[in-house]
Motif scaffolding. Structure first.
Motif, PDB file in Angstrom:
ATOM      1  N   THR A 113     -13.305   0.140   9.973  1.00 56.34           N
ATOM      2  CA  THR A 113     -13.135   0.837  11.254  1.00 56.34           C
ATOM      3  C   THR A 113     -11.774   1.523  11.326  1.00 56.34           C
ATOM      4  N   ALA A 114     -10.742   0.785  10.932  1.00 57.26           N
ATOM      5  CA  ALA A 114      -9.391   1.342  10.993  1.00 57.26           C
ATOM      6  C   ALA A 114      -9.246   2.499  10.017  1.00 57.26           C
ATOM      7  N   TRP A 135      -8.303   6.590  10.446  1.00 53.34           N
ATOM      8  CA  TRP A 135      -7.313   7.315   9.646  1.00 53.34           C
ATOM      9  C   TRP A 135      -7.923   8.581   9.063  1.00 53.34           C
ATOM     10  N   ALA A 184     -13.901  -4.623   9.957  1.00 55.17           N
ATOM     11  CA  ALA A 184     -12.706  -4.345  10.750  1.00 55.17           C
ATOM     12  C   ALA A 184     -11.792  -3.367  10.011  1.00 55.17           C
ATOM     13  N   MET A 185     -11.605  -3.606   8.740  1.00 57.34           N
ATOM     14  CA  MET A 185     -10.752  -2.721   7.946  1.00 57.34           C
ATOM     15  C   MET A 185     -11.371  -1.331   7.841  1.00 57.34           C
ATOM     16  N   MET A 226       0.847  -1.194   0.000  1.00 52.96           N
ATOM     17  CA  MET A 226       0.000   0.000   0.000  1.00 52.96           C
ATOM     18  C   MET A 226       0.879   1.239   0.000  1.00 52.96           C
ATOM     19  N   ARG A 227       0.637   2.079  -0.965  1.00 44.84           N
ATOM     20  CA  ARG A 227       1.520   3.225  -1.110  1.00 44.84           C
ATOM     21  C   ARG A 227       0.730   4.434  -1.583  1.00 44.84           C
ATOM     22  N   MET A 228       0.885   5.527  -0.885  1.00 44.42           N
ATOM     23  CA  MET A 228       0.172   6.743  -1.249  1.00 44.42           C
ATOM     24  C   MET A 228       0.886   7.416  -2.406  1.00 44.42           C
ATOM     25  N   ALA A 254      -9.011   2.288   0.726  1.00 47.42           N
ATOM     26  CA  ALA A 254      -7.859   1.436   0.418  1.00 47.42           C
ATOM     27  C   ALA A 254      -8.259  -0.034   0.365  1.00 47.42           C
ATOM     28  N   PHE A 255      -8.963  -0.492   1.373  1.00 50.92           N
ATOM     29  CA  PHE A 255      -9.372  -1.899   1.390  1.00 50.92           C
ATOM     30  C   PHE A 255     -10.683  -2.048   0.641  1.00 50.92           C
ATOM     31  N   ARG A 256     -10.697  -2.875  -0.368  1.00 54.57           N
ATOM     32  CA  ARG A 256     -11.904  -3.099  -1.137  1.00 54.57           C
ATOM     33  C   ARG A 256     -12.336  -4.555  -1.001  1.00 54.57           C
ATOM     34  N   CYS A 257     -13.470  -4.766  -0.352  1.00 55.50           N
ATOM     35  CA  CYS A 257     -13.965  -6.127  -0.123  1.00 55.50           C
ATOM     36  C   CYS A 257     -14.496  -6.696  -1.434  1.00 55.50           C
ATOM     37  N   THR A 258     -13.946  -7.825  -1.843  1.00 54.99           N
ATOM     38  CA  THR A 258     -14.409  -8.468  -3.079  1.00 54.99           C
ATOM     39  C   THR A 258     -15.362  -9.620  -2.793  1.00 54.99           C
ATOM     40  N   GLU A 291      -6.037  11.230  -4.186  1.00 49.98           N
ATOM     41  CA  GLU A 291      -6.120   9.770  -4.208  1.00 49.98           C
ATOM     42  C   GLU A 291      -7.455   9.255  -4.711  1.00 49.98           C
ATOM     43  N   VAL A 333      -5.974  14.850   0.512  1.00 48.54           N
ATOM     44  CA  VAL A 333      -5.710  13.440   0.192  1.00 48.54           C
ATOM     45  C   VAL A 333      -6.826  12.875  -0.675  1.00 48.54           C
TER      46      VAL A 333
END
Lengths: 160, 160
Positions: free
Chosen positions: A121-122, A126, A118-119, A1-3, A89-93, A84, A80
């Motif tokens: 929430t984090a 952020w 869970a993802m 993962m990179r911005m 960032a996290f994409r549930c498939t 971006e 951002v």
DNA sequence: GTTAGCGTACTCGGATACCGGTTGTCCGAGTGGCAAAGG
DNA sequence: CCTTTGCCACTCGGACAACCGGTATCCGAGTACGCTAAC
């Protein structure tokens, strides 16, 4: 993962615009030369900031970019998100539905995937932390380390 | 900014391994077929989990992967760090030192870049939120939505 | 002297190539299990 | 019947290509300024 590296460029550019304030618009070439960046690509980032309503563009000679609103009203999250994009960032498939695991009861699928929750929430934490810091806060912190930072930028803008 | 798809695979795989528990190691092919994933690439992710000490690998027939420690001691942060690597998303390239802005006083460079600090603060909040959620928490939440989830996994493991 | 018109040079804006990284795949090393043969 | 030994099949592990998004670049549309010339 990179911005994207463009985020750093965008924030520093916004800092410049904030310090210059009402002295006039700053063209892309000026910003690029200050940080030794490729001007056309920096322009691309500034366009994204423009679409997000963070900066406004003035065409023609003596044109350039200026902040669309006061630094107190611009958060790190705004910048951002502008660069971006809105996707997280996290994409549930939904792999839980695929393969031999796909035969599970349908009612569980009404509820969101626990992993994705869970993802999320984090990532929300952020986003909140980014939204809690305004451009004005970063300016203040920078001037706390180097009080003449704003004057330097304004002098740089005036000459030439 | 986009998180690797392998993170989702890794978390779901860890959930399987947690529910199977001591019934024996689970080979990559079994996990891949359950979610209809490419086995060799999933194996790559599991290797990363192994290097991070999250799972242990058993070679040979009847081999496979199992959790290296209890689900209560495995955080979401551990898994994400194992797959995504230790680097943080925002990487400061110190553009403040480049170009015509490079002639600033050296003492300001002792202090970290304010922009990087702001980003780091947000990313730290993200990491804390991930570290606060263990694999056991996700298991509990999943079973709250679908109480027989664990039994389903164990039955799936036993047959065939 | 004033003003209208025109040319020019400078700006943004979007469409177009290049490259590193994630994704996807493959084959080789190692190991436990099984079976067969011998005692 | 028990033990030993050899073979085999199955596993992980790392090395090798292909696709995609971010990086970098270019040229065209639009506009304000400044000059010129006419009134």
């Amino acid at each position: 993962m990179r911005m994207s590296e463009g985020v750093e460029w965008a924030v520093h550019s916004c800092l410049i615009l904030a310090w210059v304030e009402d002295r006039g618009p700053v063209p892309t070439a000026r910003l690029a030369s200050r940080y030794d960046l490729p001007a056309p690509y920096l322009n691309k980032q500034l366009q994204a900031l423009g679409r997000a309503g963070i900066v406004t563009s003035i065409p023609g000679p003596k044109g350039g970019f200026r902040l669309a609103r006061r630094p107190e009203r611009i958060t790190m999250m705004d910048i951002v998100a502008a660069i971006e994009g809105p996707d997280e960032a996290f994409r549930c498939t939904e792999i839980r539905q695929r393969g031999s695991a796909g035969d599970i009861t349908m009612r569980a699928l009404r509820r969101p995937c626990s992993v994705a929750s869970a993802m999320r929430t984090a990532e929300l934490a952020w986003r909140r932390a980014l939204a809690a810091q305004t451009l004005a806060d970063v300016m203040t912190e920078t001037e706390r380390q180097l009080p003449e930072a704003g004057d330097r930028v304004r002098r740089w803008f005036d000459r030439s």
